[in-house]
Scaffold this motif. Structure first.
Motif, PDB file in Angstrom:
ATOM      1  N   GLY A   1      27.524  57.792  58.421  1.00 56.52           N
ATOM      2  CA  GLY A   1      27.715  56.869  59.548  1.00 56.52           C
ATOM      3  C   GLY A   1      29.209  56.615  59.696  1.00 56.52           C
TER       4      GLY A   1
ATOM      5  N   ALA B   1      31.105  54.387  58.343  1.00 58.17           N
ATOM      6  CA  ALA B   1      31.813  54.095  57.091  1.00 58.17           C
ATOM      7  C   ALA B   1      32.085  55.386  56.314  1.00 58.17           C
TER       8      ALA B   1
ATOM      9  N   ILE C   1      27.027  63.977  52.936  1.00 54.16           N
ATOM     10  CA  ILE C   1      25.604  64.343  52.918  1.00 54.16           C
ATOM     11  C   ILE C   1      24.849  63.357  53.807  1.00 54.16           C
TER      12      ILE C   1
ATOM     13  N   PRO D   1      21.103  63.414  56.439  1.00 57.65           N
ATOM     14  CA  PRO D   1      20.103  64.232  57.147  1.00 57.65           C
ATOM     15  C   PRO D   1      20.328  64.238  58.650  1.00 57.65           C
TER      16      PRO D   1
ATOM     17  N   LEU E   1      23.889  52.894  70.897  1.00 56.85           N
ATOM     18  CA  LEU E   1      22.434  53.100  70.887  1.00 56.85           C
ATOM     19  C   LEU E   1      21.697  51.985  71.626  1.00 56.85           C
ATOM     20  N   SER E   2      22.303  50.798  71.685  1.00 58.53           N
ATOM     21  CA  SER E   2      21.654  49.702  72.416  1.00 58.53           C
ATOM     22  C   SER E   2      22.327  49.478  73.774  1.00 58.53           C
TER      23      SER E   2
ATOM     24  N   GLY F   1      21.984  50.752  56.419  1.00 63.12           N
ATOM     25  CA  GLY F   1      20.795  49.904  56.239  1.00 63.12           C
ATOM     26  C   GLY F   1      19.625  50.447  57.041  1.00 63.12           C
TER      27      GLY F   1
ATOM     28  N   ASN G   1      20.513  49.888  52.385  1.00 64.54           N
ATOM     29  CA  ASN G   1      19.913  51.033  51.676  1.00 64.54           C
ATOM     30  C   ASN G   1      20.557  51.160  50.294  1.00 64.54           C
TER      31      ASN G   1
ATOM     32  N   GLU H   1      27.842  43.349  58.642  1.00 63.46           N
ATOM     33  CA  GLU H   1      27.122  44.475  59.280  1.00 63.46           C
ATOM     34  C   GLU H   1      27.749  44.764  60.626  1.00 63.46           C
TER      35      GLU H   1
ATOM     36  N   ALA I   1      32.787  48.461  58.858  1.00 58.54           N
ATOM     37  CA  ALA I   1      32.457  49.793  58.319  1.00 58.54           C
ATOM     38  C   ALA I   1      33.722  50.644  58.256  1.00 58.54           C
TER      39      ALA I   1
HETATM   40  C1  LIG Z   1      21.904  49.660  67.900  1.00 57.17           C
HETATM   41  C2  LIG Z   1      23.127  49.140  67.199  1.00 57.17           C
HETATM   42  C3  LIG Z   1      24.116  48.501  67.943  1.00 57.17           C
HETATM   43  C4  LIG Z   1      25.253  47.996  67.306  1.00 57.17           C
HETATM   44  N1  LIG Z   1      26.204  47.363  68.053  1.00 57.17           N
HETATM   45  C5  LIG Z   1      27.300  46.863  67.448  1.00 57.17           C
HETATM   46  C6  LIG Z   1      28.306  46.202  68.212  1.00 57.17           C
HETATM   47  O1  LIG Z   1      28.213  46.081  69.437  1.00 57.17           O
HETATM   48  N2  LIG Z   1      29.379  45.697  67.555  1.00 57.17           N
HETATM   49  C7  LIG Z   1      29.532  45.813  66.194  1.00 57.17           C
HETATM   50  O2  LIG Z   1      30.528  45.314  65.652  1.00 57.17           O
HETATM   51  N3  LIG Z   1      28.591  46.450  65.438  1.00 57.17           N
HETATM   52  C8  LIG Z   1      27.486  46.967  66.044  1.00 57.17           C
HETATM   53  N4  LIG Z   1      26.525  47.609  65.291  1.00 57.17           N
HETATM   54  C9  LIG Z   1      26.692  47.689  63.825  1.00 57.17           C
HETATM   55  C10 LIG Z   1      27.458  48.923  63.392  1.00 57.17           C
HETATM   56  O3  LIG Z   1      27.068  50.040  64.121  1.00 57.17           O
HETATM   57  C11 LIG Z   1      27.203  49.135  61.896  1.00 57.17           C
HETATM   58  O4  LIG Z   1      27.769  48.055  61.222  1.00 57.17           O
HETATM   59  C12 LIG Z   1      27.771  50.455  61.402  1.00 57.17           C
HETATM   60  O5  LIG Z   1      27.120  51.533  62.012  1.00 57.17           O
HETATM   61  C13 LIG Z   1      27.605  50.562  59.890  1.00 57.17           C
HETATM   62  O6  LIG Z   1      28.058  51.821  59.491  1.00 57.17           O
HETATM   63  P1  LIG Z   1      27.605  52.451  58.093  1.00 57.17           P
HETATM   64  O7  LIG Z   1      28.279  53.779  58.049  1.00 57.17           O
HETATM   65  O8  LIG Z   1      27.810  51.481  57.005  1.00 57.17           O
HETATM   66  O9  LIG Z   1      26.035  52.634  58.196  1.00 57.17           O
HETATM   67  P2  LIG Z   1      25.117  53.576  59.187  1.00 57.17           P
HETATM   68  O10 LIG Z   1      25.815  53.691  60.489  1.00 57.17           O
HETATM   69  O11 LIG Z   1      23.786  52.978  59.105  1.00 57.17           O
HETATM   70  O12 LIG Z   1      25.156  54.977  58.466  1.00 57.17           O
HETATM   71  C14 LIG Z   1      24.481  55.207  57.261  1.00 57.17           C
HETATM   72  C15 LIG Z   1      24.104  56.665  57.182  1.00 57.17           C
HETATM   73  O13 LIG Z   1      23.611  56.925  55.870  1.00 57.17           O
HETATM   74  C16 LIG Z   1      22.586  57.888  55.956  1.00 57.17           C
HETATM   75  N5  LIG Z   1      21.762  57.784  54.759  1.00 57.17           N
HETATM   76  C17 LIG Z   1      21.014  56.725  54.356  1.00 57.17           C
HETATM   77  N6  LIG Z   1      20.400  57.012  53.186  1.00 57.17           N
HETATM   78  C18 LIG Z   1      20.790  58.263  52.838  1.00 57.17           C
HETATM   79  C19 LIG Z   1      20.484  59.118  51.743  1.00 57.17           C
HETATM   80  N7  LIG Z   1      19.663  58.737  50.754  1.00 57.17           N
HETATM   81  N8  LIG Z   1      21.052  60.343  51.708  1.00 57.17           N
HETATM   82  C20 LIG Z   1      21.915  60.755  52.685  1.00 57.17           C
HETATM   83  N9  LIG Z   1      22.220  59.977  53.751  1.00 57.17           N
HETATM   84  C21 LIG Z   1      21.660  58.758  53.822  1.00 57.17           C
HETATM   85  C22 LIG Z   1      21.854  57.542  57.250  1.00 57.17           C
HETATM   86  O14 LIG Z   1      21.171  58.675  57.764  1.00 57.17           O
HETATM   87  C23 LIG Z   1      23.008  57.076  58.144  1.00 57.17           C
HETATM   88  O15 LIG Z   1      23.461  58.106  58.983  1.00 57.17           O
HETATM   89  C24 LIG Z   1      25.386  48.134  65.900  1.00 57.17           C
HETATM   90  C25 LIG Z   1      24.382  48.776  65.152  1.00 57.17           C
HETATM   91  C26 LIG Z   1      23.257  49.283  65.801  1.00 57.17           C
HETATM   92  C27 LIG Z   1      22.180  49.956  64.992  1.00 57.17           C
END
Ligand SMILES: Cc1cc2nc3c(=O)[nH]c(=O)nc-3n(C[C@H](O)[C@H](O)[C@H](O)COP(=O)(O)OP(=O)(O)OC[C@H]3O[C@@H](n4cnc5c(N)ncnc54)[C@H](O)[C@@H]3O)c2cc1C
Length: 403
Positions: free
Chosen positions: A12, A14, A34, A36, A46-47, A109, A241, A290, A295
């Motif tokens: 994602g 981060a 890594i 999927p 997405l929203s 998450g 997660n 979050e 991130a």
């Molecule tokens: C619909 C939506 C709208 C949002 N709008 C806003 C906004 O307007 N403003 C704002 O500030 N924030 C917003 N956010 C929040 C922001 O997008 C998140 O805080 C950010 O995406 C977090 O990034 P991340 O990389 O930590 O996690 P994620 O983006 O959740 O990425 C985690 C990744 O890990 C992968 N993964 C999980 N488990 C495993 C495993 N076992 N093996 C391999 N891969 C794995 C998943 O497939 C995923 O791709 C929004 C979130 C969503 C869902």
């Protein structure tokens, strides 16, 4: 010891930011992400734009496929099922193993299921990834009755976007108004009222059952009332997660615990983004953030820490949200002890500032006030004490007070 290989689990924002920063900071060793889901993409659309069809899958990618080849970042399209500690590495879902000198957990998450009877029905929609957004969009058509449980950031954005498809939206939340911790009471109230003005039915209540009907769903509420609808979307936050970390014995408390450098309780494993939660050196457990910028910031910090470089300074937190044609931003902590000072135009609160007893600003939120929030952020970061009367005066640009 030099670091020759780093595995990032989760691609994602981060995880992607860790990879991007490692390369810009000069790391030349092996680097893999890594996930999927393949090429890392951005979730906020997405929203919003992606759900509305204004952006396609390519348009939300964080970098094109060519970037990964050019920067020698290998994308492994798989799921990690176990962290290996000795030697350090991961086991993938097909049973194969990859070893590395350092691991970074960036697993984000999972949408929190509604903890009631029927909350786990497979027809109940959630919105966390691109497939969820595609599934939701496929259901949005003129006249569809959509019940959204949870009127926080994502629930409110989906409600607003769904109106563009001609959906009849009912928004259910036990808290009235929601979002007070993020934007303060007055702005939260104004934002919540926008839903009714846009034609959304608001229900202040808590569901205690979801069931299937012949042609849709029935959401029953604790007060005995119920909502008949075609589709139900639950948007009540996420569960980090953290199972991989937990199974590997890493410290965990509603998120993988990390220090200020994003290092977990294992010296060679870092965690970033939504899954990570900071425990400061004095033992204070911070709230797990979050948000998009968080991130990115934590990804940049982990990259610096992995390379033994000086950690970047990020300042007050920041988030945004879009609904009903308005743009909301918040910075710092609107929950901090103190009082709230409002900046209003024609009786409508446009911005709210949280100020502590010493007069220092701790948090700010604004509707359509990006410049105000940028200035507020500077005021918070610099610890500038601002005169409350000037703060409340919409005639004084906040950036004047941030000097
Ligand atoms: C619909 C939506 C709208 C949002 N709008 C806003 C906004 O307007 N403003 C704002 O500030 N924030 C917003 N956010 C929040 C922001 O997008 C998140 O805080 C950010 O995406 C977090 O990034 P991340 O990389 O930590 O996690 P994620 O983006 O959740 O990425 C985690 C990744 O890990 C992968 N993964 C999980 N488990 C495993 C495993 N076992 N093996 C391999 N891969 C794995 C998943 O497939 C995923 O791709 C929004 C979130 C969503 C869902």
């Amino acid at each position: 010891m030099s670091i020759d290989s780093i595995l990032i689990i989760g691609g994602g924002l981060a995880g992607f930011t860790v990879a991007q920063n490692l390369r810009t900071r000069g790391y030349t060793g092996q680097l893999s992400i890594i996930d999927p889901e393949g090429i890392p993409y951005d979730r906020p659309p997405l929203s919003k734009g992606y759900l509305l069809g204004d952006k396609d899958a390519l348009g939300i990618e964080l970098a094109p496929a060519a970037w990964f080849a050019e920067h020698e970042v290998t994308l492994v399209s798989s799921t990690v099922r176990e962290l290996l500690i000795e030697p350090l590495g991961v086991e993938l879902s097909d049973g194969s193993q990859l070893l590395a000198d350092r691991l970074v957990l960036a697993t984000g998450g999972t949408a929190r299921p509604l903890p009631v009877d029927g909350g786990d029905l497979d027809t109940v929609l959630v919105l966390r990834n691109r497939d969820d957004a595609d599934a939701l969009r496929a259901k949005l058509r003129p006249g569809v009755r959509l019940a959204i449980i949870g009127a926080g950031l994502i629930g409110a954005e989906v409600a607003s976007s769904a109106l563009h498809f001609g959906a009849q939206v009912t928004l259910i939340d036990p808290v009235d108004p929601p979002l007070v911790p993020a934007v303060g009471e007055e702005l939260a109230k104004r934002l919540h009222e926008m839903h009714t003005q846009a034609g959304i039915t608001l229900i202040n209540g808590a569901p205690n059952r979801i069931s299937r009907t012949v042609d849709g769903h029935l959401v029953e509420l604790q007060d005995g009332s119920s909502v008949e609808c075609d589709e139900v979307l639950v948007g009540i936050g996420i569960i980090p997660n953290a199972e991989l970390a937990q199974a590997a014995g890493l410290a965990n408390e509603n998120g993988v615990l990390v220090d200020e450098s994003q290092k977990t309780s294992h010296p060679f494993i870092y965690a970033v983004g939504d899954v990570a939660r900071v425990k400061t050196s004095d033992g204070t457990l911070l709230r797990r953030a979050e948000h998009w910028e968080h991130a990115m910031n934590t990804g940049a910090t982990a990259a610096a820490a992995l390379l033994g470089q000086e950690l970047p300074v990020h300042g007050a937190s920041w988030f945004w949200s879009d609904r009903h044609g308005t743009h909301v931003e918040g910075t710092g902590d609107m929950n901090a002890p103190g009082k709230t000072i409002l900046r209003s135009i024609e009786g409508q609160p446009m911005a709210a500032f949280r100020v502590d007893d010493s007069g220092a600003m701790q948090g700010a939120a604004a509707i359509d006030g990006g410049l105000t929030i940028r200035a507020a952020r500077r005021i918070i970061d610099k610890g500038i004490v601002v005169d409350p009367e000037q703060l409340a005066d919409p005639g004084i640009p906040l950036k004047k007070l941030a000097r």
